[in-house]
Design a protein around this motif. Structure first.
Motif, PDB file in Angstrom:
ATOM      1  N   ALA A 331      20.344  64.299 -77.134  1.00 11.73           N
ATOM      2  CA  ALA A 331      19.369  63.764 -76.170  1.00 11.73           C
ATOM      3  C   ALA A 331      20.009  62.687 -75.291  1.00 11.73           C
ATOM      4  N   ASP A 332      20.792  61.797 -75.908  1.00  4.95           N
ATOM      5  CA  ASP A 332      21.490  60.768 -75.129  1.00  4.95           C
ATOM      6  C   ASP A 332      22.513  61.391 -74.184  1.00  4.95           C
ATOM      7  N   ALA A 333      23.208  62.414 -74.680  1.00  5.04           N
ATOM      8  CA  ALA A 333      24.238  63.053 -73.859  1.00  5.04           C
ATOM      9  C   ALA A 333      23.640  63.704 -72.620  1.00  5.04           C
ATOM     10  N   LYS A 334      22.485  64.309 -72.761  1.00  4.82           N
ATOM     11  CA  LYS A 334      21.840  64.944 -71.606  1.00  4.82           C
ATOM     12  C   LYS A 334      21.454  63.910 -70.554  1.00  4.82           C
ATOM     13  N   ARG A 335      20.998  62.749 -70.996  1.00  4.05           N
ATOM     14  CA  ARG A 335      20.596  61.709 -70.038  1.00  4.05           C
ATOM     15  C   ARG A 335      21.787  61.144 -69.277  1.00  4.05           C
ATOM     16  N   HIS A 336      22.956  61.097 -69.934  1.00  2.18           N
ATOM     17  CA  HIS A 336      24.121  60.443 -69.325  1.00  2.18           C
ATOM     18  C   HIS A 336      25.220  61.427 -68.941  1.00  2.18           C
ATOM     19  N   GLN A 337      24.880  62.742 -68.919  1.00  2.00           N
ATOM     20  CA  GLN A 337      25.856  63.769 -68.524  1.00  2.00           C
ATOM     21  C   GLN A 337      27.124  63.700 -69.376  1.00  2.00           C
ATOM     22  N   LYS A 338      26.942  63.564 -70.678  1.00  7.09           N
ATOM     23  CA  LYS A 338      28.065  63.512 -71.611  1.00  7.09           C
ATOM     24  C   LYS A 338      28.008  64.721 -72.554  1.00  7.09           C
ATOM     25  N   GLN A 339      28.961  64.793 -73.467  1.00 11.23           N
ATOM     26  CA  GLN A 339      29.007  65.865 -74.456  1.00 11.23           C
ATOM     27  C   GLN A 339      29.094  65.273 -75.861  1.00 11.23           C
ATOM     28  N   ASP A 397      28.967  60.635 -76.866  1.00  9.91           N
ATOM     29  CA  ASP A 397      29.369  60.098 -75.557  1.00  9.91           C
ATOM     30  C   ASP A 397      30.781  60.492 -75.162  1.00  9.91           C
ATOM     31  N   LEU A 398      31.087  61.786 -75.259  1.00 11.91           N
ATOM     32  CA  LEU A 398      32.395  62.282 -74.846  1.00 11.91           C
ATOM     33  C   LEU A 398      32.300  62.855 -73.435  1.00 11.91           C
ATOM     34  N   HIS A 399      33.328  62.602 -72.619  1.00 10.94           N
ATOM     35  CA  HIS A 399      33.339  63.141 -71.256  1.00 10.94           C
ATOM     36  C   HIS A 399      33.526  64.652 -71.267  1.00 10.94           C
ATOM     37  N   ASP A 400      34.377  65.147 -72.168  1.00  9.54           N
ATOM     38  CA  ASP A 400      34.634  66.575 -72.262  1.00  9.54           C
ATOM     39  C   ASP A 400      35.252  66.862 -73.622  1.00  9.54           C
ATOM     40  N   ASP A 402      38.268  67.627 -74.306  1.00  8.85           N
ATOM     41  CA  ASP A 402      39.586  67.012 -74.475  1.00  8.85           C
ATOM     42  C   ASP A 402      39.498  65.624 -75.092  1.00  8.85           C
ATOM     43  N   ALA A 403      38.368  64.954 -74.888  1.00  5.36           N
ATOM     44  CA  ALA A 403      38.214  63.602 -75.437  1.00  5.36           C
ATOM     45  C   ALA A 403      38.116  63.613 -76.955  1.00  5.36           C
ATOM     46  N   ALA A 404      37.768  64.766 -77.543  1.00  6.76           N
ATOM     47  CA  ALA A 404      37.656  64.841 -79.000  1.00  6.76           C
ATOM     48  C   ALA A 404      39.011  65.023 -79.663  1.00  6.76           C
ATOM     49  N   ALA A 405      39.970  65.606 -78.928  1.00  6.66           N
ATOM     50  CA  ALA A 405      41.269  65.922 -79.524  1.00  6.66           C
ATOM     51  C   ALA A 405      42.006  64.700 -80.065  1.00  6.66           C
ATOM     52  N   PRO A 406      42.120  63.570 -79.316  1.00  3.98           N
ATOM     53  CA  PRO A 406      42.818  62.403 -79.868  1.00  3.98           C
ATOM     54  C   PRO A 406      42.157  61.866 -81.134  1.00  3.98           C
ATOM     55  N   VAL A 407      40.840  61.929 -81.177  1.00  4.56           N
ATOM     56  CA  VAL A 407      40.131  61.440 -82.362  1.00  4.56           C
ATOM     57  C   VAL A 407      40.474  62.298 -83.575  1.00  4.56           C
ATOM     58  N   VAL A 408      40.466  63.614 -83.392  1.00  2.00           N
ATOM     59  CA  VAL A 408      40.755  64.518 -84.495  1.00  2.00           C
ATOM     60  C   VAL A 408      42.215  64.390 -84.915  1.00  2.00           C
ATOM     61  N   ASN A 409      43.106  64.241 -83.955  1.00  2.00           N
ATOM     62  CA  ASN A 409      44.521  64.035 -84.294  1.00  2.00           C
ATOM     63  C   ASN A 409      44.711  62.764 -85.112  1.00  2.00           C
ATOM     64  N   LYS A 410      43.963  61.732 -84.763  1.00  2.00           N
ATOM     65  CA  LYS A 410      44.032  60.483 -85.516  1.00  2.00           C
ATOM     66  C   LYS A 410      43.539  60.684 -86.943  1.00  2.00           C
ATOM     67  N   LEU A 411      42.482  61.467 -87.111  1.00  2.00           N
ATOM     68  CA  LEU A 411      41.971  61.759 -88.454  1.00  2.00           C
ATOM     69  C   LEU A 411      43.030  62.473 -89.296  1.00  2.00           C
ATOM     70  N   ILE A 412      43.674  63.487 -88.697  1.00  2.00           N
ATOM     71  CA  ILE A 412      44.705  64.226 -89.422  1.00  2.00           C
ATOM     72  C   ILE A 412      45.859  63.303 -89.795  1.00  2.00           C
ATOM     73  N   GLU A 413      46.210  62.413 -88.883  1.00  2.00           N
ATOM     74  CA  GLU A 413      47.302  61.469 -89.139  1.00  2.00           C
ATOM     75  C   GLU A 413      46.957  60.514 -90.274  1.00  2.00           C
ATOM     76  N   GLU A 414      45.732  60.003 -90.298  1.00  2.00           N
ATOM     77  CA  GLU A 414      45.327  59.066 -91.355  1.00  2.00           C
ATOM     78  C   GLU A 414      45.222  59.766 -92.709  1.00  2.00           C
ATOM     79  N   LEU A 415      44.735  60.996 -92.695  1.00  2.00           N
ATOM     80  CA  LEU A 415      44.607  61.723 -93.954  1.00  2.00           C
ATOM     81  C   LEU A 415      45.968  62.117 -94.522  1.00  2.00           C
ATOM     82  N   ALA A 416      46.980  62.181 -93.662  1.00  2.00           N
ATOM     83  CA  ALA A 416      48.318  62.560 -94.132  1.00  2.00           C
ATOM     84  C   ALA A 416      48.988  61.449 -94.928  1.00  2.00           C
TER      85      ALA A 416
END
Length: 746
Positions: A331-339, A397-400, A402-416
């Motif tokens: 709902a928030d994403a629709k109001r602010h044109q986010k994903q 509140d992601l722009h697209d 691609d904005a999720a990829a750095p977050v997921v990469n960070k998760l994989i790095e921390e779990l390693a």
């Protein structure tokens, strides 16, 4: 907080007033305070008795007497009112005895008040003698009441009517005392002589009250350590103070002197302690306990509400709360044109940790992973645990994408990074699937299914990575689902067929056997190759009944060829790992041989190396059972798994099947020649046959024969064929005597 709302909580039992036990020690007057009060009261008595400023004058006027007595009367009536009306569950009858007894005491004290010297006449003339007689009646009533409460067993009254019996008895007792005093005052011995003081009878009567009160105090003191429903400290204090009060009443020489004042003050204090004991038992404790059934119930309801939306082990939001968070985020994403990204994380090989280190370590690891995820993500994101070793995250509140990829990469790095659990360093990885809202959907279940599809793609492509969902995955998932549903009916509808690929003696060209290869003849999709449906069958467990059918059909077909006069052919059947572990292979093989009549030595079962290295004892037992039936055993795809001389010897296999990946590059890569030569020589050294699969060219066949390989199969000889086509091919080959291609090449 978004990630974790509270430490791990559990529901606790709610204690009802009916079952709650009075904690006397925590609600009675503290022992130190009681002792201090006793010291003060005794000091007052000693001071009045022995100190120089002892006063014999008129310090206890009629008005002061009236005030103190009315204070005592009010206290006595309050004792009755509280004991009678505040009926807590399980109230002991002792409290009702005290209440009714002190109703009588208060009423008799009223007569004492009206009879004091200097008061207007109350039916008969007022005076010291009359006042003392009422006093003694009230004091003995109080003393006997306390002694009865002290010695009676601590238990409720059996029914409602005994309460009224006690009340009527108290009123009749009071009426009797008034009747004796007002209608027959002459029956009393003299108690006080003006100008001389107290008589021996009066003093002896006071000693009797003191003895009763002291006995009650002793019994209350003995019962202090017992688990009682009322305060023995308070009642013991009241009895001791009563003794002091009565002691004062043995010393005065004038009804207006300080001793009688002190005695009356002691009596008021004693009544206070009695009221306090009754109030605590009948009012304060029940209401305190009720306030605690209420607080505990509220806490239990809060805990239940918490557990309804949180995972117990990690205190993370559960699936339902994650659903709510996703709806808010979209709902928030629709109001602010986010994903919004739904990220599904599954720990790789977590089952191995539970199996080897135990579930306790596994639980600690899940808690550690939950902590890593919550520390890595933003506070506005949500980390939840739907169950098992899966974690679900909602990134707002992601722009697209691609904005999720750095977050997921960070998760994989921390779990390693190594995680220390109970002194052991554990290394873990995770497979992650990502679905984006609103592009991939807006409903929780749809996004979860698509994130799950992407996560399984990450697992299939090597694990320890992530994949975004796309439409191609969805098409594959739909196809896989359709295939799974179709497989369930394929056996029933007889849609499976077997194709046979000949196996040839490389030295003579003789066809000695055939490998049975399953195909699915689908009415809409046509002939489905095994590479498409076998993985689905294994995932769903349908490979077990399918594999059983293959054994039965292969045996039936081989026996049919034998009956038609063809030379004995060994038919080779692949056993899947799941079929071997979960199925009843020995029973299926035995039944297939019995039903078909095929000689056991014409059936060859091919197993992969991965089957042989797990649970060795069980594998050895089952293979011995198969060997006892007389069938042959071959190791399929040899060299691609966990090649080991020890299990080859231990399991008494008959043949090694060289994987086609080595055969394919035999002409171009010398390294492959060395590997194939080593396998062939090892087989020869162990007394095993060797067969190469994937023989597609003349050069391959010649090289294999030169290396000492005994048998082969592949497109150079013939492709897999339906049974009828194989039979025609076999007839043509037998007419020539040997396989033409082999003899011509030789």
């Amino acid at each position: 907080a978004t990630h974790m709302s509270a430490p791990e909580a559990g529901l606790e039992p709610v204690v009802s007033p009916q079952t709650a036990v009075h904690d006397g020690a925590s609600h009675e007057l503290p022992t130190k305070l009681l002792l201090s009060l006793a010291v003060i009261l005794i000091a007052m008595w000693c001071a009045v008795t022995w100190l120089p400023w002892h006063v014999d004058g008129s310090v206890f006027s009629v008005s002061v007497h009236t005030i103190t007595e009315f204070g005592a009367i009010v206290a006595a009536l309050l004792v009755f009112s509280v004991a009678w009306h505040a009926r807590s569950p399980g109230q002991p009858g002792n409290i009702v005895i005290i209440g009714c007894g002190f109703l009588a005491v208060g009423l008799i004290d009223f007569g004492h008040t009206l009879s004091f010297k200097g008061m207007p006449d109350f039916v008969t003339p007022s005076g010291s003698q009359k006042a003392i007689e009422f006093w003694l009646m009230a004091r003995y009533t109080a003393a006997w009441t306390m002694l009865a409460a002290a010695i009676r067993p601590i238990q409720p009254l059996h029914s409602g009517w005994p309460r009224y019996v006690l009340l009527v008895a108290a009123l009749l007792w009071t009426a009797g005392m008034y009747a004796i005093e007002l209608l027959a005052p002459g029956i009393w011995p003299s108690t006080f002589v003006d100008g001389h003081g107290l008589t021996a009878f009066k003093v002896l009567a006071e000693y009797g009250v003191m003895a009763l009160a002291a006995t009650a105090a002793y019994v209350f003191m003995r019962r202090k350590s017992a688990d009682l429903a009322y305060s023995t400290n308070d009642l013991c204090a009241a009895a001791i103070i009563t003794v002091l009060s009565e002691a004062c009443l043995t010393l005065y020489g004038s009804v207006n002197d300080v001793f009688i004042l002190l005695g009356h003050l002691y009596k008021v204090v004693a009544y206070y302690f009695i009221y306090r004991a009754v109030f605590i038992t009948s009012v304060r404790d029940p209401y305190r306990r009720l306030s605690e059934e209420i607080e505990e119930r509220q806490e239990a309801e809060q805990r239940a509400a918490y557990l309804a939306y949180h995972d117990v082990l990690t205190s993370l939001p559960n699936r339902e709360l994650a659903r709510d968070r996703l709806n808010q985020a979209i709902a928030d994403a629709k109001r602010h044109q986010k994903q919004v990204a739904m990220v599904l994380l599954d720990l790789d090989h977590f089952k191995n940790i539970n199996d080897t280190l135990g579930h306790a370590v596994g639980d600690r690891l899940l808690q550690a992973v939950a902590d890593i995820l919550t520390r890595t993500l933003r506070q506005t994101d949500t980390v939840s645990r739907p169950g098992g070793d899966e974690f679900l995250m909602i990134l707002k509140d992601l722009h697209d994408a691609d904005a999720a990829a750095p977050v997921v990469n960070k998760l994989i790095e921390e779990l390693a990074k190594p995680i220390e659990i109970e002194g052991q360093e554990l290394s873990i990885s995770a497979s992650i699937g990502i679905a984006m809202a609103p592009n991939d959907g807006e409903e929780f279940e749809i996004l979860l299914q698509r994130a799950d599809t992407a996560m399984y793609r990450a697992k299939a492509e090597g694990r320890n990575t992530y994949r975004f969902f796309d439409d191609r995955m969805n098409a594959e998932s739909v196809e896989k689902l359709s295939m799974r549903n179709g497989l369930r009916r394929a056996l029933e509808l007889k849609q499976f067929v077997l194709h046979y690929q000949p196996q040839v003696d490389l030295a003579t060209g003789r066809v000695f056997g055939a490998e049975a290869l399953i195909r699915w003849q689908h009415p809409e999709w046509g002939l489905v190759p095994p590479g498409k449906f076998i993985p689905v069958a294994e995932d769903s467990g349908l490979i077990v009944p399918i594999g059983d059918w293959v054994i039965e059909e292969a045996c039936r077909q081989a026996k049919e060829w034998l009956d038609k006069g063809y030379p004995p052919l060994t038919v080779a059947v692949n056993l899947s790992a799941l079929q071997f572990k979960r199925g009843e292979v020995e029973q299926v093989v035995s039944q297939a041989l019995a039903c078909s009549g095929l000689p056991a030595n014409q059936l060859e079962l091919e197993l992969t190396e991965s089957v042989l290295i797990s649970d060795v004892e069980s594998v050895e037992r089952r293979l011995k059972g198969l060997k006892a039936l007389g069938v042959k055993l071959a190791i399929d795809d040899f060299g691609t798994g966990y090649s080991s001389l020890s299990y080859l010897k231990r399991f008494s296999v008959d043949k090694l099947k060289i994987d086609q990946s080595f055969v394919r590059d035999l002409e171009r890569h010398p390294d492959e020649v060395a590997i194939v030569r080593a396998i062939i020589q090892m087989a020869a050294g162990l007394g095993l046959n060797s067969i190469a699969e994937g023989v597609e060219t003349l050069g391959m066949m010649q090289n294999l024969r030169a290396l000492g390989c005994e048998e082969g199969q592949g497109y150079w000889f013939a492709k897999p064929m339906p049974a009828a086509a194989f039979e025609d091919w076999l007839t043509h080959t037998l007419d020539k005597g040997t396989l033409a291609r082999v003899t011509e090449a030789a």
